[in-house]
Motif scaffolding. Structure first.
Motif, PDB file in Angstrom:
ATOM      1  N   GLY A 398       0.798  -1.222   0.000  1.00 53.45           N
ATOM      2  CA  GLY A 398       0.000   0.000   0.000  1.00 53.45           C
ATOM      3  C   GLY A 398       0.826   1.264   0.000  1.00 53.45           C
ATOM      4  O   GLY A 398       0.274   2.366   0.036  1.00 53.45           O
ATOM      5  N   GLY A 399       2.146   1.129  -0.053  1.00 52.52           N
ATOM      6  CA  GLY A 399       3.009   2.306  -0.011  1.00 52.52           C
ATOM      7  C   GLY A 399       3.160   3.011  -1.335  1.00 52.52           C
ATOM      8  O   GLY A 399       3.791   4.077  -1.404  1.00 52.52           O
ATOM      9  N   GLY A 400       2.591   2.431  -2.392  1.00 50.30           N
ATOM     10  CA  GLY A 400       2.693   3.050  -3.704  1.00 50.30           C
ATOM     11  C   GLY A 400       4.093   2.925  -4.279  1.00 50.30           C
ATOM     12  O   GLY A 400       4.925   2.153  -3.811  1.00 50.30           O
ATOM     13  N   VAL A 401       4.342   3.706  -5.321  1.00 50.72           N
ATOM     14  CA  VAL A 401       5.648   3.716  -5.983  1.00 50.72           C
ATOM     15  C   VAL A 401       6.495   4.798  -5.333  1.00 50.72           C
ATOM     16  O   VAL A 401       6.172   5.983  -5.411  1.00 50.72           O
ATOM     17  N   ASP A 402       7.581   4.381  -4.677  1.00 47.90           N
ATOM     18  CA  ASP A 402       8.383   5.332  -3.916  1.00 47.90           C
ATOM     19  C   ASP A 402       9.850   4.936  -4.025  1.00 47.90           C
ATOM     20  O   ASP A 402      10.294   3.963  -3.413  1.00 47.90           O
ATOM     21  N   ALA A 403      10.623   5.692  -4.820  1.00 50.90           N
ATOM     22  CA  ALA A 403      12.054   5.444  -4.987  1.00 50.90           C
ATOM     23  C   ALA A 403      12.800   6.741  -4.708  1.00 50.90           C
ATOM     24  O   ALA A 403      12.623   7.732  -5.414  1.00 50.90           O
ATOM     25  N   ARG A 404      13.633   6.727  -3.660  1.00 52.47           N
ATOM     26  CA  ARG A 404      14.387   7.925  -3.262  1.00 52.47           C
ATOM     27  C   ARG A 404      15.842   7.771  -3.663  1.00 52.47           C
ATOM     28  O   ARG A 404      16.490   6.782  -3.315  1.00 52.47           O
ATOM     29  N   ARG A 405      16.362   8.758  -4.385  1.00 49.59           N
ATOM     30  CA  ARG A 405      17.748   8.703  -4.836  1.00 49.59           C
ATOM     31  C   ARG A 405      18.699   8.946  -3.669  1.00 49.59           C
ATOM     32  O   ARG A 405      18.566   9.918  -2.931  1.00 49.59           O
ATOM     33  N   LEU A 406      19.693   8.050  -3.526  1.00 48.66           N
ATOM     34  CA  LEU A 406      20.640   8.114  -2.427  1.00 48.66           C
ATOM     35  C   LEU A 406      21.955   8.763  -2.817  1.00 48.66           C
ATOM     36  O   LEU A 406      22.710   9.198  -1.942  1.00 48.66           O
ATOM     37  N   THR A 407      22.292   8.788  -4.086  1.00 41.00           N
ATOM     38  CA  THR A 407      23.563   9.348  -4.551  1.00 41.00           C
ATOM     39  C   THR A 407      23.272  10.546  -5.447  1.00 41.00           C
ATOM     40  O   THR A 407      22.387  10.488  -6.302  1.00 41.00           O
ATOM     41  N   GLN A 408      24.043  11.608  -5.267  1.00 41.25           N
ATOM     42  CA  GLN A 408      23.784  12.838  -6.007  1.00 41.25           C
ATOM     43  C   GLN A 408      24.906  13.186  -6.979  1.00 41.25           C
ATOM     44  O   GLN A 408      24.657  13.780  -8.024  1.00 41.25           O
ATOM     45  N   ASP A 409      26.148  12.841  -6.651  1.00 39.35           N
ATOM     46  CA  ASP A 409      27.274  13.207  -7.502  1.00 39.35           C
ATOM     47  C   ASP A 409      27.196  12.482  -8.840  1.00 39.35           C
ATOM     48  O   ASP A 409      26.862  11.292  -8.902  1.00 39.35           O
ATOM     49  N   GLU A 410      27.528  13.194  -9.912  1.00 39.42           N
ATOM     50  CA  GLU A 410      27.517  12.589 -11.238  1.00 39.42           C
ATOM     51  C   GLU A 410      28.573  11.488 -11.315  1.00 39.42           C
ATOM     52  O   GLU A 410      29.720  11.677 -10.892  1.00 39.42           O
ATOM     53  N   GLY A 411      28.186  10.339 -11.838  1.00 36.00           N
ATOM     54  CA  GLY A 411      29.140   9.251 -11.970  1.00 36.00           C
ATOM     55  C   GLY A 411      28.470   7.898 -11.995  1.00 36.00           C
ATOM     56  O   GLY A 411      27.284   7.764 -12.319  1.00 36.00           O
ATOM     57  N   TRP A 412      29.250   6.896 -11.625  1.00 37.98           N
ATOM     58  CA  TRP A 412      28.844   5.494 -11.751  1.00 37.98           C
ATOM     59  C   TRP A 412      28.947   4.868 -10.360  1.00 37.98           C
ATOM     60  O   TRP A 412      30.029   4.730  -9.805  1.00 37.98           O
TER      61      TRP A 412
END
Length: 712
Positions: A398-412
């Motif tokens: 019931g939490g729906g679609v929820d994806a939080r980005r953990l990394t911000q710096d450009e790269g791999w």
């Protein structure tokens, strides 16, 4: 010391860098491999205590294999033998731990060692033969391993060592049948490198039985050692038989249950997971256009369908799936291809978990969420294929679609996870190597030290998207380039499915910068068929690989020249290895008006001679489309009489110990080129496998450069 020599001595600047990172399930420890310095090839086993942030050396291969020989207590012949084994071992290649992180097991020169991660003791464990893929049971008490006792063909026995040291064969048969080992197709094409899995209670093992008796066999000879016997390799040729793979539940007390599924219809065992609940497996049809995710009853071996995977081209399961979620639902990776969506997503019992904007690449694991249900950590791209980031995905019902980005710096970015601890590996264009940080919650608590050498320069490729297809591409100039100076172009290609070249990580551009500094504008393009953009971008190559891939490379080259006027399209060379070797030869043969010369390393010259799963996934079965295979056949293309102005020189390079693309491929192409008078040279690499390394790679780079300067 210039780049080729430095790269050879440092294994492309990876010696001394942490790798193979794992985290204990409770997040207390981080275990990893790392050698002692930038020119030390022998990886040792290390542990980082998360609470204190201190690193501890667990197992040093030089000590484990060298102490008794160095002490002079053994006869000279024995000391010499042990020294050869020590040098050939090359350190600890891999290891396995129990989920709680109490013990780790690994091999050195076929010898099995067990490390107590709590107290630091490391002991050698006596085995019935050279040990392969040892793994402790989930309780940390027993160790299972495979030993290959076949003289000329594989005969893998699956064995278990009890705490008292008794060594029991759990399963084994005559030569040609292996237990507990992944067959060629599983490892090479589905990235399933394991052949057995412990039950969560440690009382039984799910084991793969592989019968290779029907397969074509290649006999590989080592010209450097004419006295050594040939190595026989079972190889599943496109259109021919595959290895017969079955699964069996083996109790330690001798009980035996067969796993039942329609193996005639679904012969490929693509993935297996047994961490929570019962086993989950993914099986595919030979065409790979349909697959099933099956739950296995460990008592009876019966299976139940949890999900179906279907695509008119081919299905592409997401690594890390299937898996049980804590609430019992089954996590499945698949594609969303309706209502305008074109994405790789995660589903839990059919419920979408990730937003369609994400291109999900891998499920890393579960991260504790402060007493609540654990979240998933996934590696994914979000609109920019040259970058890979980490996302925290909620799985609560019931939490729906929820994806939080953990990394911000450009790269791999890549990761390992355990408990509430996340270890992040970060590569970028702004710094060399991969930087590993240890996080607990929002706090960075430690870093993994790296002793790797710094490269001699910092490449700055111009990354961009070109043509109406938005192809990822890059241009790399010499470090001393002056605008207005026209440069010959080196198109450095791979272009094959499943792999990207245009990535925001410095390591991808180090060798290319050396080529650029030699006087070239280096161009690299990820054509359609490569991952990271959308599923449709990848799968448009189905049954027309050559036309799509080559057209994209040519169109991107033209588009880049429009943006970069210093690219001299009158002087273009193409260079590639493996799939890229095939593509480089194809480019020279089909478009001599564009390419002045080419270097083809280990090229697949006839896809009917390559393995079943790869060739048939993209081209179909040979007997269903012989014209398609002919259209992609370099030997047939080379046999066509050329015009006088179409003669372009090719350099063919091949390792004589290559068991992936055998050297017969290159020899057949050379014969066809010779018959039609096409200029070419063949460079055999004695002792080299599919990819050249070390001093061989260093010398090869210089020979390639001489070839390009001569002809370009």
């Amino acid at each position: 010391m210039d780049y080729p020599e430095l790269a050879a001595r440092t294994r492309r600047f990876s010696h001394g860098a942490p790798r193979a990172v794992t985290v204990a399930d409770d997040g207390s420890w981080v275990v990893f491999l790392r050698s002692a310095g930038p020119q030390d090839p022998a990886d040792a086993l290390w542990l980082l205590d998360v609470a204190s942030g201190e690193e501890r050396l667990v197992a040093d291969p030089a000590v484990l294999l060298g102490d008794d020989a160095a002490a002079g207590e053994l006869p000279a012949a024995e000391r010499a033998l042990r020294e050869r084994l020590r040098l050939s071992a090359g350190g600890i290649g891999s290891y396995a731990t129990d989920p709680g992180g109490r013990v780790a097991v690994f091999t050195l020169a076929g010898r099995l060692f067990r490390a107590d991660l709590v107290h630091g003791d490391v002991v050698e464990v006596t085995t019935a033969g050279p040990a392969i893929d040892p793994r402790p049971d989930p309780t940390g008490q027993r160790v299972a391993y495979v030993t290959d006792t076949g003289a000329t063909t594989r005969r893998g026995e699956l064995r278990v060592i009890d705490p008292d040291g008794s060594d029991t064969m759990l399963a084994g048969e005559d030569s040609g049948v292996t237990w507990g080992m992944a067959e060629h197709i599983a490892a090479e094409e589905f990235h399933r490198f394991r052949g057995y899995w412990w039950a969560p209670d440690g009382r039984s093992i799910l084991a793969a039985r592989v019968d290779e008796s029907r397969l074509t066999r290649w006999h590989l000879h080592d010209p450097a050692d004419p006295t050594s016997p040939p190595v026989s390799v079972a190889y599943p040729v496109a259109g021919g038989p595959n290895a017969e793979v079955s699964l069996h539940l083996l109790d330690l007390d001798g009980g035996w249950v067969d796993v039942h599924w329609d193996r005639e219809t679904y012969p490929y065992l693509a993935a297996v997971d047994w961490v929570d609940g019962g086993p989950l497996i993914t099986v595919l049809r030979r065409s790979q256009q349909h697959g099933l995710v099956l739950a296995v009853d460990p008592r009876t071996g019966e299976t139940q369908v949890h999900a179906e995977l279907a695509d008119p081209r081919w299905v592409d399961p997401i690594p890390g799936t299937p898996a049980h979620l804590p609430d019992g639902r089954v996590l499945v990776g698949g594609e969303l291809a309706h209502d305008g969506y074109d994405a790789r997503c995660l589903f839990a019992d059919g419920t979408l978990l990730t937003p369609p904007s994400l291109y999900v690449r891998r499920v890393v694991g579960r991260l504790a969420a402060g007493g609540g249900p654990a979240d998933l950590v996934v590696e994914a791209s979000d609109g920019e294929p040259s970058q890979r980031h980490l996302f925290r995905v909620r799985t609560v019902i019931g939490g729906g679609v929820d994806a939080r980005r953990l990394t911000q710096d450009e790269g791999w970015h890549t990761a390992a996870v355990g408990g509430d601890v996340l270890v992040v590996g970060y590569a970028s264009l702004d710094h060399p190597g991969v930087r590993w940080t240890v996080r607990r919650g929002d706090e960075e608590v430690a870093t993994l030290r790296s002793y790797a050498a710094d490269p001699p320069y910092a490449p700055r490729p111009a990354l961009e998207r070109v043509t109406d297809r938005q192809l990822p591409a890059a241009v790399l100039y010499p470090g001393n380039h002056v605008a207005g100076r026209r440069l010959p172009v080196l198109l450095d290609v791979y272009g094959g499915p499943g792999h990207q070249e245009v990535v925001a990580a410095r390591a991808a551009w180090l060798e290319r910068q050396w080529w650029a500094d030699a006087g070239f504008a280096v161009v690299t393009v990820d054509n359609r068929g490569t991952p990271g953009v959308t599923p449709s971008f990848e799968k448009v190559i189905h049954r027309r690989v050559a036309d799509v891939v080559l057209a994209d490379q040519l169109d991107a080259l033209t588009a880049l020249a429009g943006k970069h006027p210093d690219l001299d399209l009158g002087r273009v060379a193409v260079r590639g290895w493996s799939f890229g070797g095939w593509l480089a030869a194809l480019a020279v043969l089909r478009h001599p008006e564009r390419f002045r010369c080419g270097i083809a390393g280990a090229p697949v010259t006839d896809w009917a001679l390559y393995d079943t799963a790869y060739s048939e996934r993209f081209l179909g079965l040979p007997d269903e489309g012989t014209d398609i295979y002919s259209h992609h056949n370099l030997v047939e293309l080379a046999a066509e009489p050329p015009r006088a102005d179409d003669l372009r020189p090719l350099l063919l390079v091949h390792g004589l110990a290559d068991d992936n693309v055998v050297s017969a491929h290159t020899l057949r192409l050379s014969a066809a080129l010779l018959a039609t008078g096409r200029p070419h040279a063949v460079l055999p690499l004695t002792g080299a496998t599919h990819m050249a390394a070390g001093g061989t790679a260093e010398r090869l780079l210089r020979l390639e450069l001489d070839f390009l300067r001569t002809h370009l």
